[in-house]
Scaffold this active site. Sequence first.
Site, PDB file in Angstrom:
ATOM      1  N   GLU A   1       0.841  -1.173   0.000  1.00 53.81           N
ATOM      2  CA  GLU A   1       0.000   0.000   0.000  1.00 53.81           C
ATOM      3  C   GLU A   1       0.887   1.238   0.000  1.00 53.81           C
ATOM      4  OE1 GLU A   1      -2.292  -0.819   3.516  1.00 53.81           O
ATOM      5  OE2 GLU A   1      -2.969   1.250   3.523  1.00 53.81           O
TER       6      GLU A   1
ATOM      7  N   ASP B   1      -1.512  -3.024   5.560  1.00 55.83           N
ATOM      8  CA  ASP B   1      -1.428  -2.709   6.985  1.00 55.83           C
ATOM      9  C   ASP B   1      -2.398  -3.556   7.796  1.00 55.83           C
ATOM     10  OD1 ASP B   1       0.477  -0.869   6.471  1.00 55.83           O
ATOM     11  OD2 ASP B   1      -0.850   0.880   6.597  1.00 55.83           O
TER      12      ASP B   1
ATOM     13  N   ASP C   1      -4.497  -2.733   9.821  1.00 52.22           N
ATOM     14  CA  ASP C   1      -5.614  -1.952  10.373  1.00 52.22           C
ATOM     15  C   ASP C   1      -6.833  -2.024   9.442  1.00 52.22           C
ATOM     16  OD1 ASP C   1      -4.922  -0.459   8.205  1.00 52.22           O
ATOM     17  OD2 ASP C   1      -4.136   1.241   9.339  1.00 52.22           O
TER      18      ASP C   1
ATOM     19  N   ASP D   1      -8.143   0.163   7.353  1.00 59.37           N
ATOM     20  CA  ASP D   1      -7.883   0.598   5.979  1.00 59.37           C
ATOM     21  C   ASP D   1      -7.165  -0.489   5.195  1.00 59.37           C
ATOM     22  OD1 ASP D   1      -9.135   2.955   6.046  1.00 59.37           O
ATOM     23  OD2 ASP D   1      -7.340   4.189   6.366  1.00 59.37           O
TER      24      ASP D   1
END
Length: 677
Positions: free
Chosen positions: A466, A539, A541, A543
């Site tokens: 990302e 990641d 998380d 997102d």
Amino acid sequence: MAKKRSVPPKQSRQRPQAGTSTRRTTTSSRAKSPAAARPRRGNGPRYEAADITVLEGLEAVRRRPSMYIGSTGSRGLHHLVYEVVDNAIDEALAGACSRILVRLRADGGVTVADDGRGIPVKPIPRSKDRRPAVEVVLTTLHAGGKFDGKSYVVSGGLHGVGVSVVNALSERLDVQVARDGAVWTQSYSRGQRLEKLKKGQATRKTGTIVTFWPDREVFEETEFKRDILAERLRELSFLAGGVEIALVDERGGREWREVYKAKGGLADFVPFLNQGKDTISRVVHFGGKKEDAEVEVALQWNTSFAESLHSFANTINTHEGGTHEEGLRKALTNVINRYARSRNLLKEKDPNLEGDDVREGLTAIVSVKLKEPQFEGQTKTKLGNTDMRSFVETTVNRHLMTWLEEHGGDGKRIIQKGSDAAKARLAARQARDLARRKGILDSTLPGKLADCQLAEPERTELFIVEGDSAAGPAIQARDPAYQAVLPIRGKILNVEKARLHKTLENKEIQALITAVGTGIGEEFDLSKARYGKIVALTDADVDGAHIRTLLLTFFFRHMYELIDAGHVYIAQPPLYRVNLDGKPQYLFSDKELDRLRTSNGKKRSNLNVLRFKGLGEMNAEQLWETAMDPDQRTLLQVTLEDAATADRTFSVLMGEDVEERRRFIQENARDVRLIDV
Ligand code: 0RA
């Protein structure tokens, strides 16, 4: 598949002495074994002829379990449950069973109970040994006792290795049969009976209860996943319409229970799959029968651009399609065009709608039941029986035309959708030509790809990361010999909501397609894949999870075969690094952190916790150790265990209904149908 071995009649053999082989399976190896060549008589326990067949058959299963159940991982473990349930479903298909219960027990076992006819208990007529049929069924490979060609048997199909395999691979198995006026019980361990069949209480009921504890010596893990079972049981409830299937989970304190029952059969399945989509037609549902086969079809169109067609034969998901699916496709294209012309919805000058146009936004299920299904293809999930093609085709031709004539409003919207799709197809073709001219679909690699040196897909890996902040450490960390890194910027396009030409105009998608090398859609060619593993490294998380889902949706919609062939993976970067008594340790979830903090009931205070906000915050060494080094990382392989439900998952995740999507994401926070490798 190993065959049952017959043993010469009347010849009894001795338990082999220590040091001699107990693993004789073929006559030739028996001839080579000195102990067997000189059978001693008179000492020790004797095996009856039938026992030897049992030993050899089930011993083969224990020696090479994967040959019978596919794997000794999670998939194989769940296969055991399906095997027993399939037998109960057979009873249901024979009209003899209305309720099935699957109970996950606190002690690690599982109970499958049904109210079918019960496994026969009397000795098999004309059999040489007089053992009760139930014992033969449980100890002999492929002895379902139902291969008489009279009924549709699921348990003879793909899963169909027989309950004896479940028995062989269970530390213990208890069977309880209600039949012939009494309750009968027997117990086994690793396929060997522990006692003779016992006759118990009188009863007028019938049914079978099988409880088994999978063998911890065989399976890498023995914990059943409720969600995996729930999915298949729900699917079965649609396919065997009217049967009530309950799943009860007694593990972990409070009892959990769900009941699946679809009175409408496939007519209930299609709306279930269409959840979260805007439909443009009612459900079309019909069936047909011929001498020794049945077909059931359900169709419903929605506003999406995806085709979602699923086929089953004797409740087995025929992922690779086959004759029944071909018949359905052919009839669909034919009927829709004929109908459109008859209503002047297609003008004389207009070309016919193509199959892809007609199936855009269509959710369709075809389920056939037949006596002797032929399963072909790489994964044995392609139906080969040629008569199914014309049988399904004529059934669909007849019923769909009638339905359209009676539902003109629906018909008009369906044709409109198909015409729009045809226009879009032409635009897409132009886009593809454009893309090719621009070099997107040829071999010009994207500028931001940090490629690897090797060009052997068996060894190479592509990490999709990302943004540039993550690309830095990943490029530094990787082994450039075989690891490539492709950064993509922010959120890639949601392909679920876009037509092909829009998809192709997207820069991130273009980079992805050229890097992977296979092309997309109709032009997809697995042999052109530039990497053996395509790894989403996002990641840890929310997102990151979203981007990962967008990536998976793209692969699912446009490079389906890449997932199907097991090339798509998810890396698991850690969330925390803690210093525990001077030693660094990585943690992958909040749960793990909580567990560490409160281990032994005491709160730990000497933890030095570092939270990684993203991959960009990790240094190259940390990233290598946790997510990229083949010796240390944990990759999750993305599988399409169940294409039907996977498709629904994607639609709910990526489709229009925001509320439904939020609910789904909350309930399934991390896990999108993944299995460990
Ligand atoms: C052999 C023959 C018949 C039924 C079964 C086995 C059977 C097996 C299982 C396994 C779980 N539940 C089951 N229910 C039935 C046919 C029985 C008949 O013809 O009466």
